[in-house]
Design an enzyme around this catalytic site. Structure first.
Site, PDB file in Angstrom:
ATOM      1  N   PHE A 155      -0.196   0.704   1.676  1.00  0.00           N
ATOM      2  CA  PHE A 155       0.439   1.721   2.522  1.00  0.00           C
ATOM      3  C   PHE A 155       1.827   1.227   2.910  1.00  0.00           C
ATOM      4  CE2 PHE A 155       1.667   3.802   6.434  1.00  0.00           C
ATOM      5  CZ  PHE A 155       1.474   5.134   6.082  1.00  0.00           C
ATOM      6  N   ASP A 170       5.732  -6.436   2.787  1.00  0.00           N
ATOM      7  CA  ASP A 170       5.640  -5.474   3.883  1.00  0.00           C
ATOM      8  C   ASP A 170       4.802  -6.128   4.974  1.00  0.00           C
ATOM      9  OD1 ASP A 170       4.871  -3.493   5.636  1.00  0.00           O
ATOM     10  OD2 ASP A 170       4.634  -1.945   4.102  1.00  0.00           O
ATOM     11  N   LYS A 211       6.096  -1.919  13.934  1.00  0.00           N
ATOM     12  CA  LYS A 211       4.901  -1.998  14.792  1.00  0.00           C
ATOM     13  C   LYS A 211       5.061  -2.980  15.970  1.00  0.00           C
ATOM     14  CE  LYS A 211       1.518   0.328  12.096  1.00  0.00           C
ATOM     15  NZ  LYS A 211       1.719   0.497  10.666  1.00  0.00           N
TER      16      LYS A 211
HETATM   17  C1  LIG Z   1       2.431   1.358   9.718  1.00  0.00           C
HETATM   18  C2  LIG Z   1       2.875   0.804   8.424  1.00  0.00           C
HETATM   19  C3  LIG Z   1       4.002   1.319   7.750  1.00  0.00           C
HETATM   20  C4  LIG Z   1       4.770   2.508   8.256  1.00  0.00           C
HETATM   21  O1  LIG Z   1       5.352   2.301   9.514  1.00  0.00           O
HETATM   22  P1  LIG Z   1       5.868   3.567  10.368  1.00  0.00           P
HETATM   23  O2  LIG Z   1       6.472   2.949  11.577  1.00  0.00           O
HETATM   24  O3  LIG Z   1       4.668   4.417  10.647  1.00  0.00           O
HETATM   25  O4  LIG Z   1       6.857   4.276   9.524  1.00  0.00           O
HETATM   26  C5  LIG Z   1       4.379   0.706   6.576  1.00  0.00           C
HETATM   27  N1  LIG Z   1       3.704  -0.345   6.082  1.00  0.00           N
HETATM   28  C6  LIG Z   1       2.630  -0.871   6.697  1.00  0.00           C
HETATM   29  C7  LIG Z   1       1.947  -2.049   6.123  1.00  0.00           C
HETATM   30  C8  LIG Z   1       2.170  -0.298   7.886  1.00  0.00           C
HETATM   31  O5  LIG Z   1       1.083  -0.798   8.488  1.00  0.00           O
END
Ligand SMILES: *Cc1c(COP(=O)(O)O)cnc(C)c1O
Length: 394
Positions: free
Chosen positions: A128, A213, A242
């Protein structure tokens, strides 16, 4: 009737107040928060030091254009580079934007610094990476792409922990490999250490950038400030959001020195990039994490949580596996967990899913042993009752 788009499948709970590990709804019911707004409030709700920093910044300066310097932005970037393998930071407002910046930087590095025209990014299935057009294309799950065609070009997906598949996906157009060390949204799947080392070597051999990420795994969540520290490798680029602002919306894309010339003046930007308020939140969050030794505490609490869960849930027929690292923990169940989540909420415990069959636990990094025992007790009683009800019905 709500005036909002129905994009979120909301629970019938209205939250009005939070402090530390606790949340309260508009009926006065108290909850133990083991989801932290999806790994955002890593220092708990309304952490004192961050609150004070924000309040005093509110009195000082809110916003100026990035055509000027501000002390907070420089200080936040220095704190991040001093405490990581990165040499430069670009601030943004969300995780998706951080990944978008990483994708743009990788392409631009190959196309303008190296001049080789490479653009393709290999990502993993079940990953994701966000909801913008580029990041949902990078995401290895079909459900986020439905109805949004045509998608941008230049993304291919292979399974995580499959080196042969990754090697086969590399072409003379490949610019980077991008992935999460723990696929969080995708089900709490942990990258194999030998695989991660091999990916780093593969990237070096083929001249590819390694993008991690760390939006969910970063900021102490896995027991180190950044999850790559658990693996003994360093990425070329990594992304944060986050937990980096304790709840203030902010993200960051970080990279090593050779990447810096790729983002020349005017090549990328954002009006709200690193505002004085957003960067005050980052500074206070990192300083608090360092003072409180939040990553170390997350490592110890994570081990405790994992072992207590294995003890309490190990024999249950409806629990397939308990896995995790630090305070990013998944309980894979034999079937859908939607009813389990609802029952846990009734008993005052908030957790989140990671795919249909996995309960994901994301307590704050300063969670106490007593709170861990309380959460495990509630989880054990609900899952035990559900196992008994299922066997009675059969
Ligand atoms: C939450 C998340 C995203 C997206 O972040 P947003 O602030 O919702 O755009 C991307 N990568 C990972 C691994 C995430 O947990």
């Amino acid at each position: 009737m709500s005036s909002l788009f129905p994009t979120f499948a909301r629970y019938p709970i209205t939250l009005v107040k939070g402090k530390g590990s606790r949340l309260w709804d508009d009926q006065g019911k108290e909850y133990l928060d083991f989801m932290t707004g999806i790994a955002v409030t890593g220092l708990g709700h309304v952490p004192e030091r961050v609150k004070n920093a924000l309040v005093s910044q509110l009195d000082q300066l809110w916003h100026v254009s990035n055509l000027f310097y501000t002390p907070n932005q420089e200080k936040a970037a220095k704190l991040l580079t001093d405490n990581s393998c990165a040499d430069a930071v670009f601030f943004c407002n969300s995780g998706a934007e951080a990944n978008e910046a990483a994708i743009k930087l990788a392409r631009r590095y190959h196309q303008t610094v190296l001049g080789n025209g490479r653009y393709e990014i290999v990502t993993f299935t079940k990953s994701f990476h966000g909801r913008t057009l580029a990041t949902l294309t990078a995401t290895g799950q079909d459900k986020v792409k439905e109805g949004f065609l045509p998608l941008p070009q230049g993304f291919v997906h292979v399974p995580m922990n499959d080196l042969a598949a990754l090697e086969a996906a590399i072409t003379d157009k490949t610019a980077a490999v991008m992935f999460e060390l723990i696929q969080a949204e995708g089900g709490v799947h942990i990258a194999d250490p030998a695989f991660v080392k091999a990916v780093r070597e593969l990237c070096d051999r083929h001249g590819l950038l390694l993008i991690l990420d760390e939006i969910q795994t970063g900021m102490g969540r896995t027991g180190k400030m950044f999850a790559y520290e658990n693996y003994g490798i360093e990425p070329d680029i990594f992304t944060l959001a986050k937990g980096i602002g304790s709840g203030f919306p902010v993200g960051a894309m970080l990279a090593k020195a050779p990447l810096i010339p790729a983002f020349t003046a005017g090549s990328h930007g954002s009006t709200f990039s690193g505002t004085p308020i957003a960067t005050a939140a980052i500074i206070a969050t990192i300083e608090t994490m360092l003072i409180e030794q939040a990553p170390q505490r997350a490592a110890a609490s994570g081990e405790l949580l994992l072992s207590r869960l294995k003890e309490a849930l190990g024999g249950l027929p409806n629990v397939v596996e308990v896995r995790g690292q630090g305070l990013l923990v998944g309980i894979e169940c034999a079937g859908p967990v939607a009813d389990t989540i609802t029952e846990l909420q009734h008993r005052g415990l908030l957790v989140i899913t990671a795919g249909p069959n996995v309960l994901r636990l994301l307590p704050n990094l300063l969670v106490t042993e007593q709170e861990i025992n309380e959460a495990v007790g509630i989880l054990a009683s609900v899952l035990t009752e559900q196992a008994a009800a299922k066997s009675a019905a059969e």
